[in-house]
Write a protein that holds these residues in place. Structure first.
Motif, PDB file in Angstrom:
ATOM      1  N   ARG A 157       0.818  -1.217   0.000  1.00 37.43           N
ATOM      2  CA  ARG A 157       0.000   0.000   0.000  1.00 37.43           C
ATOM      3  C   ARG A 157       0.850   1.265   0.000  1.00 37.43           C
ATOM      4  O   ARG A 157       0.424   2.299  -0.525  1.00 37.43           O
ATOM      5  CB  ARG A 157      -0.925  -0.014   1.219  1.00 37.43           C
ATOM      6  CG  ARG A 157      -2.051  -1.034   1.106  1.00 37.43           C
ATOM      7  CD  ARG A 157      -2.764  -1.239   2.430  1.00 37.43           C
ATOM      8  NE  ARG A 157      -3.899  -2.172   2.292  1.00 37.43           N
ATOM      9  CZ  ARG A 157      -4.454  -2.822   3.286  1.00 37.43           C
ATOM     10  NH1 ARG A 157      -4.014  -2.628   4.536  1.00 37.43           N
ATOM     11  NH2 ARG A 157      -5.453  -3.651   3.073  1.00 37.43           N
ATOM     12  N   ASP A 158       2.032   1.177   0.571  1.00 41.17           N
ATOM     13  CA  ASP A 158       2.917   2.339   0.602  1.00 41.17           C
ATOM     14  C   ASP A 158       3.487   2.646  -0.773  1.00 41.17           C
ATOM     15  O   ASP A 158       3.852   3.786  -1.059  1.00 41.17           O
ATOM     16  CB  ASP A 158       4.054   2.082   1.592  1.00 41.17           C
ATOM     17  CG  ASP A 158       4.964   3.292   1.744  1.00 41.17           C
ATOM     18  OD1 ASP A 158       4.447   4.403   1.985  1.00 41.17           O
ATOM     19  OD2 ASP A 158       6.192   3.130   1.616  1.00 41.17           O
ATOM     20  N   ALA A 159       3.572   1.631  -1.657  1.00 39.39           N
ATOM     21  CA  ALA A 159       4.251   1.812  -2.930  1.00 39.39           C
ATOM     22  C   ALA A 159       3.303   2.058  -4.098  1.00 39.39           C
ATOM     23  O   ALA A 159       3.574   2.902  -4.950  1.00 39.39           O
ATOM     24  CB  ALA A 159       5.129   0.599  -3.231  1.00 39.39           C
ATOM     25  N   THR A 160       2.207   1.326  -4.175  1.00 37.18           N
ATOM     26  CA  THR A 160       1.350   1.392  -5.365  1.00 37.18           C
ATOM     27  C   THR A 160      -0.058   1.847  -5.003  1.00 37.18           C
ATOM     28  O   THR A 160      -0.553   1.539  -3.914  1.00 37.18           O
ATOM     29  CB  THR A 160       1.294   0.014  -6.060  1.00 37.18           C
ATOM     30  OG1 THR A 160       0.452   0.096  -7.208  1.00 37.18           O
ATOM     31  CG2 THR A 160       0.773  -1.061  -5.125  1.00 37.18           C
ATOM     32  N   PRO A 161      -0.719   2.576  -5.911  1.00 37.47           N
ATOM     33  CA  PRO A 161      -2.098   2.990  -5.640  1.00 37.47           C
ATOM     34  C   PRO A 161      -3.115   1.888  -5.891  1.00 37.47           C
ATOM     35  O   PRO A 161      -4.295   2.056  -5.572  1.00 37.47           O
ATOM     36  CB  PRO A 161      -2.311   4.144  -6.631  1.00 37.47           C
ATOM     37  CG  PRO A 161      -1.406   3.815  -7.775  1.00 37.47           C
ATOM     38  CD  PRO A 161      -0.199   3.170  -7.153  1.00 37.47           C
ATOM     39  N   ALA A 162      -2.690   0.750  -6.440  1.00 37.51           N
ATOM     40  CA  ALA A 162      -3.623  -0.339  -6.727  1.00 37.51           C
ATOM     41  C   ALA A 162      -4.192  -0.902  -5.428  1.00 37.51           C
ATOM     42  O   ALA A 162      -3.473  -1.061  -4.443  1.00 37.51           O
ATOM     43  CB  ALA A 162      -2.908  -1.440  -7.505  1.00 37.51           C
ATOM     44  N   PRO A 163      -5.475  -1.235  -5.402  1.00 38.72           N
ATOM     45  CA  PRO A 163      -6.070  -1.858  -4.207  1.00 38.72           C
ATOM     46  C   PRO A 163      -5.397  -3.192  -3.911  1.00 38.72           C
ATOM     47  O   PRO A 163      -5.039  -3.941  -4.825  1.00 38.72           O
ATOM     48  CB  PRO A 163      -7.537  -2.056  -4.606  1.00 38.72           C
ATOM     49  CG  PRO A 163      -7.769  -1.121  -5.751  1.00 38.72           C
ATOM     50  CD  PRO A 163      -6.473  -1.024  -6.475  1.00 38.72           C
ATOM     51  N   VAL A 164      -5.223  -3.505  -2.638  1.00 40.62           N
ATOM     52  CA  VAL A 164      -4.586  -4.758  -2.242  1.00 40.62           C
ATOM     53  C   VAL A 164      -5.369  -5.377  -1.092  1.00 40.62           C
ATOM     54  O   VAL A 164      -5.867  -4.679  -0.208  1.00 40.62           O
ATOM     55  CB  VAL A 164      -3.109  -4.533  -1.839  1.00 40.62           C
ATOM     56  CG1 VAL A 164      -2.997  -3.509  -0.713  1.00 40.62           C
ATOM     57  CG2 VAL A 164      -2.451  -5.847  -1.440  1.00 40.62           C
ATOM     58  N   SER A 165      -5.498  -6.699  -1.118  1.00 42.96           N
ATOM     59  CA  SER A 165      -6.197  -7.418  -0.058  1.00 42.96           C
ATOM     60  C   SER A 165      -5.500  -8.742   0.177  1.00 42.96           C
ATOM     61  O   SER A 165      -4.710  -9.209  -0.653  1.00 42.96           O
ATOM     62  CB  SER A 165      -7.669  -7.658  -0.441  1.00 42.96           C
ATOM     63  OG  SER A 165      -7.755  -8.425  -1.627  1.00 42.96           O
ATOM     64  N   ALA A 166      -5.774  -9.363   1.318  1.00 43.46           N
ATOM     65  CA  ALA A 166      -5.168 -10.646   1.675  1.00 43.46           C
ATOM     66  C   ALA A 166      -6.258 -11.628   2.055  1.00 43.46           C
ATOM     67  O   ALA A 166      -7.191 -11.288   2.793  1.00 43.46           O
ATOM     68  CB  ALA A 166      -4.189 -10.470   2.830  1.00 43.46           C
ATOM     69  N   LEU A 167      -6.132 -12.846   1.543  1.00 46.94           N
ATOM     70  CA  LEU A 167      -7.082 -13.908   1.872  1.00 46.94           C
ATOM     71  C   LEU A 167      -6.482 -14.763   2.976  1.00 46.94           C
ATOM     72  O   LEU A 167      -5.899 -15.816   2.740  1.00 46.94           O
ATOM     73  CB  LEU A 167      -7.375 -14.751   0.630  1.00 46.94           C
ATOM     74  CG  LEU A 167      -7.921 -14.002  -0.593  1.00 46.94           C
ATOM     75  CD1 LEU A 167      -8.173 -14.954  -1.752  1.00 46.94           C
ATOM     76  CD2 LEU A 167      -9.184 -13.237  -0.234  1.00 46.94           C
ATOM     77  N   GLY A 168      -6.601 -14.276   4.205  1.00 47.37           N
ATOM     78  CA  GLY A 168      -6.048 -14.994   5.345  1.00 47.37           C
ATOM     79  C   GLY A 168      -4.842 -14.278   5.932  1.00 47.37           C
ATOM     80  O   GLY A 168      -4.598 -13.097   5.649  1.00 47.37           O
ATOM     81  N   SER A 169      -4.074 -14.993   6.745  1.00 45.02           N
ATOM     82  CA  SER A 169      -2.892 -14.416   7.382  1.00 45.02           C
ATOM     83  C   SER A 169      -1.920 -15.537   7.727  1.00 45.02           C
ATOM     84  O   SER A 169      -2.266 -16.715   7.691  1.00 45.02           O
ATOM     85  CB  SER A 169      -3.286 -13.649   8.647  1.00 45.02           C
ATOM     86  OG  SER A 169      -3.875 -14.534   9.598  1.00 45.02           O
ATOM     87  N   PHE A 170      -0.686 -15.149   8.058  1.00 46.25           N
ATOM     88  CA  PHE A 170       0.311 -16.121   8.495  1.00 46.25           C
ATOM     89  C   PHE A 170       1.315 -15.425   9.407  1.00 46.25           C
ATOM     90  O   PHE A 170       1.502 -14.203   9.344  1.00 46.25           O
ATOM     91  CB  PHE A 170       1.031 -16.776   7.304  1.00 46.25           C
ATOM     92  CG  PHE A 170       1.858 -15.824   6.472  1.00 46.25           C
ATOM     93  CD1 PHE A 170       3.195 -15.574   6.778  1.00 46.25           C
ATOM     94  CD2 PHE A 170       1.312 -15.189   5.365  1.00 46.25           C
ATOM     95  CE1 PHE A 170       3.954 -14.712   6.014  1.00 46.25           C
ATOM     96  CE2 PHE A 170       2.069 -14.318   4.595  1.00 46.25           C
ATOM     97  CZ  PHE A 170       3.396 -14.091   4.925  1.00 46.25           C
ATOM     98  N   THR A 171       1.937 -16.196  10.288  1.00 46.85           N
ATOM     99  CA  THR A 171       2.956 -15.668  11.197  1.00 46.85           C
ATOM    100  C   THR A 171       4.312 -16.261  10.838  1.00 46.85           C
ATOM    101  O   THR A 171       4.406 -17.273  10.136  1.00 46.85           O
ATOM    102  CB  THR A 171       2.618 -16.026  12.659  1.00 46.85           C
ATOM    103  OG1 THR A 171       2.528 -17.451  12.780  1.00 46.85           O
ATOM    104  CG2 THR A 171       1.301 -15.390  13.074  1.00 46.85           C
ATOM    105  N   ILE A 172       5.378 -15.609  11.311  1.00 46.28           N
ATOM    106  CA  ILE A 172       6.726 -16.116  11.066  1.00 46.28           C
ATOM    107  C   ILE A 172       7.296 -16.656  12.374  1.00 46.28           C
ATOM    108  O   ILE A 172       6.966 -16.178  13.464  1.00 46.28           O
ATOM    109  CB  ILE A 172       7.642 -15.021  10.485  1.00 46.28           C
ATOM    110  CG1 ILE A 172       7.683 -13.796  11.397  1.00 46.28           C
ATOM    111  CG2 ILE A 172       7.173 -14.628   9.092  1.00 46.28           C
ATOM    112  CD1 ILE A 172       8.669 -12.747  10.920  1.00 46.28           C
ATOM    113  N   ASN A 173       8.148 -17.654  12.253  1.00 51.62           N
ATOM    114  CA  ASN A 173       8.665 -18.359  13.427  1.00 51.62           C
ATOM    115  C   ASN A 173      10.009 -17.847  13.900  1.00 51.62           C
ATOM    116  O   ASN A 173      10.585 -18.405  14.839  1.00 51.62           O
ATOM    117  CB  ASN A 173       8.775 -19.855  13.120  1.00 51.62           C
ATOM    118  CG  ASN A 173       7.431 -20.474  12.798  1.00 51.62           C
ATOM    119  OD1 ASN A 173       6.422 -20.114  13.396  1.00 51.62           O
ATOM    120  ND2 ASN A 173       7.415 -21.383  11.836  1.00 51.62           N
ATOM    121  N   ASP A 174      10.517 -16.797  13.271  1.00 50.26           N
ATOM    122  CA  ASP A 174      11.815 -16.249  13.665  1.00 50.26           C
ATOM    123  C   ASP A 174      11.829 -14.761  13.360  1.00 50.26           C
ATOM    124  O   ASP A 174      10.948 -14.252  12.656  1.00 50.26           O
ATOM    125  CB  ASP A 174      12.939 -16.966  12.924  1.00 50.26           C
ATOM    126  CG  ASP A 174      14.263 -16.894  13.686  1.00 50.26           C
ATOM    127  OD1 ASP A 174      14.339 -16.089  14.643  1.00 50.26           O
ATOM    128  OD2 ASP A 174      15.191 -17.629  13.324  1.00 50.26           O
TER     129      ASP A 174
END
Length: 234
Positions: A136-153
């Motif tokens: 969102r900081d770089a492009t004006p195109a709409p962006v969405s996410a289907l779900g989420s994930f976490t990192i282990n480190d």
């Protein structure tokens, strides 16, 4: 049914197509390439040719290639691709200018932004939020996410790394990918694991409908050499 194509500018605030009738050019040709490669692919590119009045200066910006289908009862307009488009050359012929345009993916701005020194993601945090912020900081195109994930480190970004490399790097650690819709909107999602379409034996012809064969033998050599035991040609 009649089909026509047009290239129209995009309102970066609403991400809607702007009125086509106000444009002084006509679309002559269009080519869109979708390609996934190793590394950090931009996924899409394009090339276009428009016919415009002499002296017209094409304004670079976000444009959408649209198709319009018209029959006796209604007309339907739908997007094919949305890109950053700019002019590279033109040819003057019969009082008009044929202008060559190049189209770049909505991910292009991510390849032009660099991560700040010391930027990181904490262990156990929701990495998709960081990815969304970068896009969102770089492009004006709409962006969405289907779900989420976490990192282990802990994930520390090297200074000078592009947003695009960072986004792809984070998504690949979770088995995610980027998809670009025809209207230019960006979707972040887990890579599909099931085939969307399966071909049976009887449906193979839909992928390979014809085979070209040539019977021209004029270029095939029609002679032979005889060499005796002393190496001399007969």
């Amino acid at each position: 049914m009649q089909m026509s194509y047009r290239l129209v500018p995009v309102n970066t605030w609403t991400w809607d197509s702007m009125p086509y009738e106000s444009q002084p050019w006509q679309l002559v040709s269009a080519s869109v390439t979708k390609e996934v490669q190793d590394g950090s692919p931009l996924l899409e590119s394009g090339s276009f040719t428009i016919s415009a009045p002499l002296g017209y200066d094409f304004t670079p910006g976000w444009y959408r290639l649209e198709a319009k289908a018209v029959d006796d009862f209604e007309s339907v307009t739908f997007p094919i691709t949305t890109m950053w488009v700019y002019a590279t050359s033109d040819v003057v012929d019969h009082g008009r200018a044929a202008i060559t345009l190049v189209g770049k993916s909505v991910l292009l701005p991510l390849s032009e932004r660099m991560m700040l020194k010391g930027d990181f993601i904490a262990k156990g945090s929701n990495a998709i939020n960081k990815v969304l912020d970068l896009v969102r900081d770089a492009t004006p195109a709409p962006v969405s996410a289907l779900g989420s994930f976490t990192i282990n480190d802990y994930y520390v970004f090297d200074p000078g790394t592009t947003y695009l490399d960072t986004v792809w790097g984070l998504l690949k650690t979770a088995g995610w990918c980027i998809q670009i819709s025809p209207d230019g909107s960006i979707v972040l999602r887990e890579k599909p694991v099931d085939a969307k379409y399966k071909l049976s034996e009887g449906q193979r012809s839909t992928l390979r409908t014809s085979i070209n064969r040539s019977y021209d033998r004029s270029d095939i050599p029609n002679r032979y050499k005889v060499i005796d035991r002393f190496g001399n040609e007969a």
